[in-house]
Motif scaffolding. Sequence first.
Motif, mmCIF file in Angstrom:
data_model
loop_
_atom_site.group_PDB
_atom_site.id
_atom_site.type_symbol
_atom_site.label_atom_id
_atom_site.label_comp_id
_atom_site.label_asym_id
_atom_site.label_seq_id
_atom_site.Cartn_x
_atom_site.Cartn_y
_atom_site.Cartn_z
ATOM 1 N N MET A 27 0.839 -1.191 0.000
ATOM 2 C CA MET A 27 0.000 0.000 0.000
ATOM 3 C C MET A 27 0.880 1.249 0.000
ATOM 4 S SD MET A 27 -3.176 0.853 2.558
ATOM 5 C CE MET A 27 -2.145 0.797 3.989
ATOM 6 N N GLY A 28 1.959 1.232 0.765
ATOM 7 C CA GLY A 28 2.891 2.354 0.781
ATOM 8 C C GLY A 28 3.509 2.589 -0.591
ATOM 9 N N GLU A 29 3.874 1.508 -1.279
ATOM 10 C CA GLU A 29 4.436 1.630 -2.622
ATOM 11 C C GLU A 29 3.422 2.223 -3.597
ATOM 12 O OE1 GLU A 29 7.568 1.047 -3.751
ATOM 13 O OE2 GLU A 29 8.084 0.752 -1.646
ATOM 14 N N VAL A 30 2.176 1.783 -3.485
ATOM 15 C CA VAL A 30 1.125 2.314 -4.369
ATOM 16 C C VAL A 30 0.950 3.812 -4.131
ATOM 17 C CG1 VAL A 30 -1.360 2.274 -4.830
ATOM 18 C CG2 VAL A 30 -0.094 0.134 -4.694
ATOM 19 N N TYR A 31 0.871 4.215 -2.863
ATOM 20 C CA TYR A 31 0.687 5.633 -2.570
ATOM 21 C C TYR A 31 1.920 6.454 -2.961
ATOM 22 C CZ TYR A 31 -3.781 4.844 -0.270
ATOM 23 O OH TYR A 31 -5.079 4.521 -0.004
ATOM 24 N N ASP A 32 3.125 5.870 -2.825
ATOM 25 C CA ASP A 32 4.329 6.561 -3.296
ATOM 26 C C ASP A 32 4.259 6.783 -4.799
ATOM 27 O OD1 ASP A 32 5.413 6.741 -0.788
ATOM 28 O OD2 ASP A 32 6.823 5.061 -1.050
ATOM 29 N N HIS A 33 3.748 5.795 -5.505
ATOM 30 C CA HIS A 33 3.601 5.898 -6.958
ATOM 31 C C HIS A 33 2.633 7.035 -7.311
ATOM 32 C CE1 HIS A 33 3.674 4.452 -11.094
ATOM 33 N NE2 HIS A 33 2.360 4.530 -11.112
ATOM 34 N N ILE A 34 1.582 7.175 -6.537
ATOM 35 C CA ILE A 34 0.621 8.258 -6.752
ATOM 36 C C ILE A 34 1.313 9.606 -6.562
ATOM 37 C CG2 ILE A 34 -1.398 9.423 -5.789
ATOM 38 C CD1 ILE A 34 -2.499 6.673 -5.039
ATOM 39 N N ASP A 35 2.118 9.702 -5.501
ATOM 40 C CA ASP A 35 2.755 10.968 -5.158
ATOM 41 C C ASP A 35 3.793 11.413 -6.176
ATOM 42 O OD1 ASP A 35 1.218 11.164 -2.897
ATOM 43 O OD2 ASP A 35 2.737 10.319 -1.563
ATOM 44 N N GLU A 36 4.316 10.486 -6.972
ATOM 45 C CA GLU A 36 5.315 10.861 -7.965
ATOM 46 C C GLU A 36 4.723 11.810 -9.003
ATOM 47 O OE1 GLU A 36 6.922 7.282 -9.587
ATOM 48 O OE2 GLU A 36 7.909 6.740 -7.711
ATOM 49 N N GLY A 37 3.464 11.648 -9.339
ATOM 50 C CA GLY A 37 2.777 12.573 -10.228
ATOM 51 C C GLY A 37 3.246 12.551 -11.671
ATOM 52 N N THR A 43 -4.267 6.705 -14.348
ATOM 53 C CA THR A 43 -3.327 5.892 -13.583
ATOM 54 C C THR A 43 -3.398 6.275 -12.112
ATOM 55 O OG1 THR A 43 -1.871 5.715 -15.486
ATOM 56 C CG2 THR A 43 -0.908 5.241 -13.356
ATOM 57 N N TYR A 44 -3.485 7.562 -11.846
ATOM 58 C CA TYR A 44 -3.608 8.046 -10.476
ATOM 59 C C TYR A 44 -4.850 7.456 -9.818
ATOM 60 C CZ TYR A 44 -4.304 11.203 -6.548
ATOM 61 O OH TYR A 44 -4.504 11.708 -5.291
ATOM 62 N N ASN A 45 -5.963 7.497 -10.528
ATOM 63 C CA ASN A 45 -7.216 6.962 -9.989
ATOM 64 C C ASN A 45 -7.115 5.463 -9.755
ATOM 65 O OD1 ASN A 45 -8.417 9.462 -9.967
ATOM 66 N ND2 ASN A 45 -9.338 9.220 -11.974
ATOM 67 N N ASP A 46 -6.470 4.752 -10.671
ATOM 68 C CA ASP A 46 -6.294 3.312 -10.478
ATOM 69 C C ASP A 46 -5.474 3.039 -9.220
ATOM 70 O OD1 ASP A 46 -7.703 2.844 -12.797
ATOM 71 O OD2 ASP A 46 -5.924 2.460 -14.018
ATOM 72 N N CYS A 47 -4.396 3.801 -9.037
ATOM 73 C CA CYS A 47 -3.554 3.615 -7.851
ATOM 74 C C CYS A 47 -4.324 3.941 -6.578
ATOM 75 C CB CYS A 47 -2.304 4.484 -7.933
ATOM 76 S SG CYS A 47 -1.081 3.889 -9.099
ATOM 77 N N GLY A 51 -4.974 1.408 -3.595
ATOM 78 C CA GLY A 51 -4.590 1.761 -2.226
ATOM 79 C C GLY A 51 -5.753 1.643 -1.266
ATOM 80 N N ASP A 52 -6.922 2.116 -1.672
ATOM 81 C CA ASP A 52 -8.107 2.009 -0.824
ATOM 82 C C ASP A 52 -8.495 0.554 -0.591
ATOM 83 O OD1 ASP A 52 -8.165 4.751 -0.736
ATOM 84 O OD2 ASP A 52 -9.816 4.956 -2.175
#
Length: 73
Positions: A27-37, A43-47, A51-52
Motif C-alpha cells: 500500500m505504501g508503494e502504491v501511494y508513493d507511486h501516486i505521489d510521484e505525479g 493511472t492516479y485513480n487506479d492507484c 490503495g483504498d
Amino acid sequence: MSRISVVVCASQAEALDNIQNALIMLMGEVYDHIDEGHHPAPTYNDCAGWGDGLSWLVKSIGRVRDELREVLS
C-alpha cells in the motif's frame, strides 16, 4: 480448546500478521507511486483505488488476526 488447536490458531495469527505487514508495504508503494505525479489521471485513480482496496484488506486481516488472538487468550 485442544493444544493442537491453540498451536494452529497461533500459527494462523502469525501468518495473518505477516500478510498484513506485506500489504501495508505494498500500500505504501502504491501511494508513493501516486505521489510521484508522473502519470495521467487514470493511472492516479487506479492507484488510489488499489490503495483504498489494500487498506480495507489490511484492516480486515487485522480484525481476523485480533479475533484469533482473543480466542487464544
